[in-house]
Design a protein around this motif. Structure first.
Motif, mmCIF file in Angstrom:
data_model
loop_
_atom_site.group_PDB
_atom_site.id
_atom_site.type_symbol
_atom_site.label_atom_id
_atom_site.label_comp_id
_atom_site.label_asym_id
_atom_site.label_seq_id
_atom_site.Cartn_x
_atom_site.Cartn_y
_atom_site.Cartn_z
ATOM 1 N N GLN A 65 -29.517 10.083 16.885
ATOM 2 C CA GLN A 65 -30.659 10.780 17.487
ATOM 3 C C GLN A 65 -30.142 12.020 18.185
ATOM 4 O O GLN A 65 -28.939 12.152 18.386
ATOM 5 C CB GLN A 65 -31.380 9.874 18.481
ATOM 6 C CG GLN A 65 -30.531 9.453 19.661
ATOM 7 C CD GLN A 65 -31.236 8.444 20.539
ATOM 8 O OE1 GLN A 65 -32.149 7.770 20.116
ATOM 9 N NE2 GLN A 65 -30.793 8.326 21.774
ATOM 10 N N LEU A 66 -31.036 12.935 18.527
ATOM 11 C CA LEU A 66 -30.634 14.149 19.231
ATOM 12 C C LEU A 66 -29.766 13.760 20.421
ATOM 13 O O LEU A 66 -30.178 12.960 21.257
ATOM 14 C CB LEU A 66 -31.863 14.933 19.693
ATOM 15 C CG LEU A 66 -31.577 16.180 20.516
ATOM 16 C CD1 LEU A 66 -30.836 17.222 19.671
ATOM 17 C CD2 LEU A 66 -32.864 16.760 21.065
ATOM 18 N N SER A 67 -28.553 14.277 20.475
ATOM 19 C CA SER A 67 -27.597 13.887 21.508
ATOM 20 C C SER A 67 -26.785 15.082 21.972
ATOM 21 O O SER A 67 -26.517 16.007 21.204
ATOM 22 C CB SER A 67 -26.614 12.841 20.974
ATOM 23 O OG SER A 67 -27.279 11.684 20.543
ATOM 24 N N THR A 68 -26.365 15.013 23.220
ATOM 25 C CA THR A 68 -25.385 15.958 23.725
ATOM 26 C C THR A 68 -24.017 15.379 23.422
ATOM 27 O O THR A 68 -23.727 14.234 23.749
ATOM 28 C CB THR A 68 -25.542 16.177 25.240
ATOM 29 O OG1 THR A 68 -26.842 16.717 25.491
ATOM 30 C CG2 THR A 68 -24.489 17.130 25.767
ATOM 31 N N ASN A 87 -23.648 18.097 8.728
ATOM 32 C CA ASN A 87 -25.112 18.058 8.713
ATOM 33 C C ASN A 87 -25.692 16.793 8.103
ATOM 34 O O ASN A 87 -26.908 16.669 7.995
ATOM 35 C CB ASN A 87 -25.673 19.292 8.011
ATOM 36 C CG ASN A 87 -25.277 19.383 6.550
ATOM 37 O OD1 ASN A 87 -24.395 18.663 6.085
ATOM 38 N ND2 ASN A 87 -25.921 20.276 5.823
ATOM 39 N N GLN A 139 -25.537 20.397 21.620
ATOM 40 C CA GLN A 139 -26.645 19.524 21.249
ATOM 41 C C GLN A 139 -26.542 19.300 19.743
ATOM 42 O O GLN A 139 -26.432 20.257 18.978
ATOM 43 C CB GLN A 139 -27.985 20.177 21.568
ATOM 44 C CG GLN A 139 -28.287 20.241 23.032
ATOM 45 C CD GLN A 139 -28.797 18.914 23.562
ATOM 46 O OE1 GLN A 139 -28.826 17.897 22.890
ATOM 47 N NE2 GLN A 139 -29.199 18.918 24.804
ATOM 48 N N VAL A 140 -26.561 18.050 19.326
ATOM 49 C CA VAL A 140 -26.425 17.717 17.908
ATOM 50 C C VAL A 140 -27.639 16.895 17.486
ATOM 51 O O VAL A 140 -27.938 15.874 18.101
ATOM 52 C CB VAL A 140 -25.120 16.928 17.654
ATOM 53 C CG1 VAL A 140 -25.014 16.517 16.199
ATOM 54 C CG2 VAL A 140 -23.915 17.765 18.068
ATOM 55 N N PRO A 141 -28.352 17.337 16.426
ATOM 56 C CA PRO A 141 -29.508 16.579 15.947
ATOM 57 C C PRO A 141 -29.106 15.219 15.385
ATOM 58 O O PRO A 141 -27.963 15.025 14.960
ATOM 59 C CB PRO A 141 -30.063 17.456 14.825
ATOM 60 C CG PRO A 141 -29.428 18.781 14.971
ATOM 61 C CD PRO A 141 -28.129 18.557 15.679
ATOM 62 N N GLY A 142 -30.051 14.297 15.357
ATOM 63 C CA GLY A 142 -29.823 13.019 14.688
ATOM 64 C C GLY A 142 -29.591 13.253 13.210
ATOM 65 O O GLY A 142 -29.882 14.335 12.692
ATOM 66 N N THR A 143 -29.071 12.269 12.537
ATOM 67 C CA THR A 143 -28.703 12.309 11.114
ATOM 68 C C THR A 143 -27.498 13.204 10.855
ATOM 69 O O THR A 143 -27.196 13.505 9.714
ATOM 70 C CB THR A 143 -29.858 12.723 10.180
ATOM 71 O OG1 THR A 143 -30.135 14.113 10.341
ATOM 72 C CG2 THR A 143 -31.093 11.885 10.409
ATOM 73 N N HIS A 144 -26.788 13.625 11.878
ATOM 74 C CA HIS A 144 -25.553 14.378 11.732
ATOM 75 C C HIS A 144 -24.380 13.431 11.987
ATOM 76 O O HIS A 144 -24.560 12.277 12.378
ATOM 77 C CB HIS A 144 -25.502 15.537 12.723
ATOM 78 C CG HIS A 144 -26.297 16.735 12.297
ATOM 79 N ND1 HIS A 144 -27.605 16.670 11.910
ATOM 80 C CD2 HIS A 144 -25.954 18.035 12.214
ATOM 81 C CE1 HIS A 144 -28.042 17.883 11.599
ATOM 82 N NE2 HIS A 144 -27.052 18.733 11.771
#
Length: 102
Positions: free
Chosen positions: A50-53, A66, A85-90
């Motif tokens: 999930q979106l994470s720092t 990606n 900040q990194v989006p989920g599914t990465h």
């Protein structure tokens, strides 16, 4: 104010890196924090669900891919002492500073 906060974060990270006790020769020194979960002496591929720092408190740059499984394209290289900040599914690849993973 935001610029001062970012500068202080980088300085704090550099201080933590300076105090890090060396780990095994086959892993990185320091830790990787993904969304609040700390991975000490990380090595290999880590999923971002999930979106994470992501905070890179290791001694090596990490590669942000990606797609899961550290496949696909590298969309960012995160140097030691910085956050993103990194989006989920990465996914994030931490390579052995002494050689290839595996």
């Amino acid at each position: 104010m935001r610029r001062i906060s970012s500068t202080l974060t980088v300085l704090a990270a550099a201080g933590l890196l300076a105090l890090t006790v060396p780990g095994p020769a086959s892993a990185t020194n320091g830790f990787l924090r993904i969304g609040g979960v700390v991975h000490n002496h990380p090595l290999g591929c880590y999923e971002v669900v999930q979106l994470s720092t992501v905070l890179n408190f290791t001694d090596v740059p990490v590669r942000i891919h990606n797609v899961p499984g550290c496949q696909g394209s590298v969309v960012q290289i995160l140097p030691p002492g910085l956050a993103a900040q990194v989006p989920g599914t990465h996914s994030i690849l931490v390579e052995d500073p002494l050689g290839p993973v595996g």
